[in-house]
Write an enzyme that holds these catalytic residues in place. Sequence first.
Site, mmCIF file in Angstrom:
data_model
loop_
_atom_site.group_PDB
_atom_site.id
_atom_site.type_symbol
_atom_site.label_atom_id
_atom_site.label_comp_id
_atom_site.label_asym_id
_atom_site.label_seq_id
_atom_site.Cartn_x
_atom_site.Cartn_y
_atom_site.Cartn_z
ATOM 1 C CG PHE A 1 12.226 -2.520 -6.955
ATOM 2 C CD1 PHE A 1 13.296 -2.839 -7.796
ATOM 3 C CD2 PHE A 1 11.718 -3.514 -6.132
ATOM 4 C CE1 PHE A 1 13.835 -4.123 -7.801
ATOM 5 C CE2 PHE A 1 12.255 -4.804 -6.132
ATOM 6 C CZ PHE A 1 13.323 -5.097 -6.974
ATOM 7 C CG HIS B 1 11.118 -4.302 -10.732
ATOM 8 N ND1 HIS B 1 10.029 -4.460 -11.536
ATOM 9 C CD2 HIS B 1 10.693 -4.634 -9.490
ATOM 10 C CE1 HIS B 1 8.998 -4.889 -10.826
ATOM 11 N NE2 HIS B 1 9.377 -5.005 -9.584
ATOM 12 C CG ASP C 1 11.411 0.992 -11.018
ATOM 13 O OD1 ASP C 1 11.729 1.163 -12.198
ATOM 14 O OD2 ASP C 1 12.215 0.553 -10.165
ATOM 15 C CB SER D 1 -0.885 0.013 1.263
ATOM 16 O OG SER D 1 -1.621 -1.170 1.433
ATOM 17 C CD GLU D 2 4.015 0.166 -2.847
ATOM 18 O OE1 GLU D 2 2.808 -0.067 -3.063
ATOM 19 O OE2 GLU D 2 4.878 -0.731 -2.837
HETATM 20 C C1 LIG Z 1 3.533 -1.448 -6.098
HETATM 21 C C2 LIG Z 1 4.457 -2.550 -5.750
HETATM 22 N N1 LIG Z 1 4.867 -2.691 -4.487
HETATM 23 C C3 LIG Z 1 5.715 -3.655 -4.128
HETATM 24 C C4 LIG Z 1 6.165 -4.536 -5.055
HETATM 25 C C5 LIG Z 1 7.174 -5.615 -4.672
HETATM 26 N N2 LIG Z 1 6.524 -6.920 -4.657
HETATM 27 C C6 LIG Z 1 6.635 -7.758 -5.701
HETATM 28 S S1 LIG Z 1 5.781 -9.170 -5.477
HETATM 29 C C7 LIG Z 1 5.238 -8.650 -3.963
HETATM 30 C C8 LIG Z 1 4.346 -9.520 -3.159
HETATM 31 C C9 LIG Z 1 3.050 -9.739 -3.858
HETATM 32 O O1 LIG Z 1 2.277 -10.582 -3.110
HETATM 33 P P1 LIG Z 1 0.983 -11.251 -3.735
HETATM 34 O O2 LIG Z 1 0.114 -10.215 -4.339
HETATM 35 O O3 LIG Z 1 0.381 -12.092 -2.691
HETATM 36 O O4 LIG Z 1 1.506 -12.141 -4.958
HETATM 37 P P2 LIG Z 1 2.474 -13.392 -4.913
HETATM 38 O O5 LIG Z 1 3.867 -12.858 -5.085
HETATM 39 O O6 LIG Z 1 2.264 -14.111 -3.650
HETATM 40 O O7 LIG Z 1 2.080 -14.196 -6.120
HETATM 41 C C10 LIG Z 1 5.734 -7.397 -3.658
HETATM 42 C C11 LIG Z 1 5.473 -6.675 -2.405
HETATM 43 C C12 LIG Z 1 5.721 -4.369 -6.382
HETATM 44 N N3 LIG Z 1 6.147 -5.159 -7.359
HETATM 45 N N4 LIG Z 1 4.867 -3.387 -6.701
#
Ligand SMILES: Cc1ncc(C[n+]2csc(CCOP(=O)(O)OP(=O)(O)O)c2C)c(N)n1
Lengths: 335, 335, 328, 328
Positions: D83, D129, D85, D59-60
């Site tokens: 990141f 990224h 980005d 939740s940025e």
């Molecule tokens: C806006 C944003 N915040 C943080 C990230 C970093 N990030 C990549 S995957 C992830 C976890 C995602 O969890 P979920 O939605 O449960 O998917 P899963 O990886 O378990 O398939 C995060 C925090 C991102 N890519 N984009």
Amino acid sequence: MSTQRPTAAAPALETRLAIYRTMAECRQFEARAQELFFEGLVRGTTHLGIGQEAVAAGVAAAMRTDDYTFCTYRGHNHTLARGVPMAPIFAELFGRGTGLLGGKGGSMHLTSVEHGVMGSYAIIGAHLPIALGAAWSAQYRKSGQVALCFFGDGTTNIGAFHEALNMAAVWKAPVVFVCENNQYMEYTPIGSVTAVPRPAADRASAYGLEPIVVDGNDPDAVYAIARTAIDRARAGDGPSLIEALTYRHGGHSRADPGKYRPDEEVKAWLARDPLPMYRARLLAEGASEVALAAIDDETRGSVAEAEQEARSAPEPSLDVLETQVWSDGGSAWRN
Amino acid sequence: MSTQRPTAAAPALETRLAIYRTMAECRQFEARAQELFFEGLVRGTTHLGIGQEAVAAGVAAAMRTDDYTFCTYRGHNHTLARGVPMAPIFAELFGRGTGLLGGKGGSMHLTSVEHGVMGSYAIIGAHLPIALGAAWSAQYRKSGQVALCFFGDGTTNIGAFHEALNMAAVWKAPVVFVCENNQYMEYTPIGSVTAVPRPAADRASAYGLEPIVVDGNDPDAVYAIARTAIDRARAGDGPSLIEALTYRHGGHSRADPGKYRPDEEVKAWLARDPLPMYRARLLAEGASEVALAAIDDETRGSVAEAEQEARSAPEPSLDVLETQVWSDGGSAWRN
Amino acid sequence: MAELTYRAAVAAGIAQEMDRDPSVVMIGEDIGAAGGVFKLTEGLFGRFGPERVRDTPISEQAIVGAAMGAAMTGLRPIAELMFSDFFAVTWDMVANQIAKSRYMTNGQVSIPLVLRTANGGGLRFGAQHSQSIENWAMAIPGLKVVAPSTPADVMGLMAAAIRDNDPVIFCEHKALLAIKGEVPTGEQFIPLGKAATVRPGSDCTVVAIAAMVPRALAAAERLQAEDGINAEVIDLRTLVPLDAQAILESVARTSRLFTVEENPRLCGWGAEIVSLVADEGFYSLDAPLVRITTPHIPLPSAAVLEDAAMPSVDRIADTIRRRLEAAR
Amino acid sequence: MAELTYRAAVAAGIAQEMDRDPSVVMIGEDIGAAGGVFKLTEGLFGRFGPERVRDTPISEQAIVGAAMGAAMTGLRPIAELMFSDFFAVTWDMVANQIAKSRYMTNGQVSIPLVLRTANGGGLRFGAQHSQSIENWAMAIPGLKVVAPSTPADVMGLMAAAIRDNDPVIFCEHKALLAIKGEVPTGEQFIPLGKAATVRPGSDCTVVAIAAMVPRALAAAERLQAEDGINAEVIDLRTLVPLDAQAILESVARTSRLFTVEENPRLCGWGAEIVSLVADEGFYSLDAPLVRITTPHIPLPSAAVLEDAAMPSVDRIADTIRRRLEAAR
Ligand SMILES: Cc1ncc(C[n+]2csc(CCOP(=O)(O)OP(=O)(O)O)c2C)c(N)n1
Ligand SMILES: Cc1ncc(C[n+]2csc(CCOP(=O)(O)OP(=O)(O)O)c2C)c(N)n1
Ligand SMILES: [Mg+2]
Ligand SMILES: [Mg+2]
């Protein structure tokens, strides 16, 4: 309207008179501000809350003096309700140097940190996370403060709403979110762009919260609901989301005549104008006409006086143009 | 697990064998990709969906060939499930010129428009509105297409989720949102950062939708639920939000060993590995060991062949560095 | 020829293209029956109906994201961001998704869309409703950026933006909405990437866009009348694609460059133009390259402060006069 | 003196300040027990506990917004954007709220916070990224921007950023995390706004930040060895506040300027530096001002493509050699 009827007894007469005074101040201040907009004295834009005063007044009466208010561009009521004097607000609307923000912010950004008014925010949704942050700070500092965050029905459809509500719930942050459902996002009926009938209350369960709907034109009801939510927050039991049903009598902003609204709808809500309704109720329940008339008159006096003070204030000095970007008071970005 | 038990009969054996084949392909492809990451052949990052194959395979089997897939950086399964050949995917992971994206996108952005895979999106939440847009387009063009949008449990807490769900519901857009609840957002258990126990299903009512939870390790159940949701979308009855409960066997990405997860939890989920479970069920319900073994073997062959093909592919030519920024194929921003 | 306001030219430009191509659709907040808060889409809802002119919730990420998804799948959506400041709310969609997806997919995906927005200051709306964000977009590869200064350019460039197969950020300047100008009859189309030399001159080159164009022109007239300085004024019209040759050719003749920017000072589009000339046009220069900008501050709301912040005709003329004198 | 990695210097810098001031708190995704996906906050959760090192949902907007609200009310939050980005997802909070609120309220509100982020390319993570976003932040008045290139600078500037009463964007370069460097013992503090001349020279000035600093240095060594060109290399360390004097003073001696930027070409921080020098340092110049940048494209993921896109030691050295020769 299926709203929650507060079970608590009505607040003490003194409190109710204070609420009435706040409502009168809001109403008279804004009515005058609108005239002055059409006279060209108020520049830029204004968003009036005429018709919605009971929400700001009822909630403010339930707050501790060190609690925080976060509100929107439609924030005159909330700012006044915390005791911010009228003259600097008028001056800000006129763009004068004595304005609450020195002429730098304008109508949409009223802020008075000394009164706990931590800002009026003009980009939809932004202040919900910010209010949550203030609540987190209070929680961390164990100060017992609560953050009150006001926003409109239209705001429930933006991402920041969702993020703030979830994080506030997870963190059990002492923040009370108050959605003033005035039935419209600008010119669009809220129902036409929202998947559920109650834009806030029907989302509460998505954050593990109780749905709370209150008659936003009844300041006693608002006060009671707010009191419960604020006490709960202060006790460490986490956030609440209140949906207060209300209506803005005029248009969305500036010169908008609000013609997109059906006549009968407007008429029905005008018949439930919170000001005369509350006045009548107070009279019926023990207040004297003399006391109420005195409030009305004093308010008229304060508004007129504040307007004069603001009118005679100077334009901002150009010396302030480049001040207060940084905490050193300046704006230098280089040596 | 209180999941919806599909009332529909199990799909035809042919469909089930196709689903099994897809699952086997996903599993074997990814298992090899992981080995190759540790060998240094796969560069950058990878996010494997080992353990989650039943979701991609079950949903894909319920789709029409011209339906759209929108998935995430954890998108190998969904891409393979739509019939995208393995060699260009391997080549993309290796950063070769024959890669599915010519080496420009990498593991996180697999896309094959000709197979309806409209992209793998690597910034959380972004593709939910984009999938809604494709659905809106299908609705406007009256093409009968449906957009399928896959995302994780952690994604339910970001603003774009909320905006997309609301707008999709209001517009009755033909989009099916599939939340793969694998219990973790990266290294953090989803329950510790989410206000409700079911991150997707417990939010459905906020958009006027039915809560739908399905066993994401049971491809037949996934297929049945997806079929219903897709039919509904195609019929013009609007979006659905499906929460599929599942688990990734490995870490979040790259070399993450996933040590933040309790041993018993991992063990319990490994015991429910969708691959052997489904294989056993198919055997019990009429498939022959010969047929299944053939699928396993053929898949092994395809993976090995695809790997070889990708291994022997050249690095991208530097000539492509500045191509395909614009639709004219180039990247000129000036004359 | 007909006289149109800049405001009316927006709706006229959109209508021309919606008439021409049924895949052109619009979404945005209050753009339908209400005709937009700046009345920029007035009449379109009545003419093209709710399927082609759709009101949305306050959900900028969903608006822009949906426009992207639709653009990828056969439509040519136009999405309105009511104020350009709101680009910040959906910057991920714009800068990370829309701008990059074609490249990341090696050209598999086309994203023919227009993001229209009310841009710029001068209306006393304060720091969050007055920004000029052309430079935000210019900094992101994959976005085209248009910022017209006249009704004719609005119409012609709108047509080009809508027909373009790439994403275009189309900045409609709030302070210009009421200005009037001649628009030729018949179908309008002005290709992206062609600057207009709106005043020929020989003593210096002044580069501007949008609301800074009329100010630069007024300053040039004053300099001519009061000082005999003959300034050439170039209206870039589009920042991406950039008509670099027009600038370099002009500076080759005048040897002096001024840019007039409304955005805050640092990393503005003027810095890009100056840097381009400081490299490729260096040997034709005989004086410092000068950017005239808003200071690096948020825009204040009070009239006197806002006027003092933005480049005014006075400041433009005075700066040019002073800097040319200093360089003599 | 102790040898630290750039990575370890991040946690060490934060720990120093958390020890010093209980109002310093951290939030972000996976920063707690997990120590961050880049292991940049390792050990902090164990040492300072879950109240001061808090995990958040994805939740940025809420993360950055909450940091702002806390900063306005007595805390000194540090928020991590995993990141850089992802700044795009919360750009409204950064550019419209955090940057502008002090000014809009005429100084009533102070926002002492640090937004830390893993910035930059080189890890084959692809266009979403790998961005370098210092120029996004530099373009917004009200934000300070720090981009260190060494472990010692990370620690010293982290202290300054946390103690600063204004919002600071702190860019930690992904490609530098593993580098090692000496860090003096005792409390670290390096004031914001002081560039470091990391290699004195007389033939040209090369300005860089972050991962471009070691590359510029390597290029300078090569030029010295192979061509006898003696390049001065300046590590700006912070873009806002900017040590303009250090640049101008150097160019006054060398008469030639090169900037080395990782971000895409248009409207980068290099354009700002070039424009500054093209104005204030014009008369000391005797050759074009040259920006060495990534082309104006999204960053590709394949190793050979990413390496070709970003300014390499080869490209830096070749460009400087070629341009100096051309100017002879
Ligand atoms: C806006 C944003 N915040 C943080 C990230 C970093 N990030 C990549 S995957 C992830 C976890 C995602 O969890 P979920 O939605 O449960 O998917 P899963 O990886 O378990 O398939 C995060 C925090 C991102 N890519 N984009
Ligand atoms: C992100 C964003 N989008 C759009 C707007 C323009 N806008 C200002 S007020 C408003 C309507 C808000 O409706 P609501 O939340 O119901 O509040 P109300 O005005 O009724 O008090 C809109 C769309 C904005 N300020 N910010
Ligand atoms: Mg409303
Ligand atoms: Mg997950």
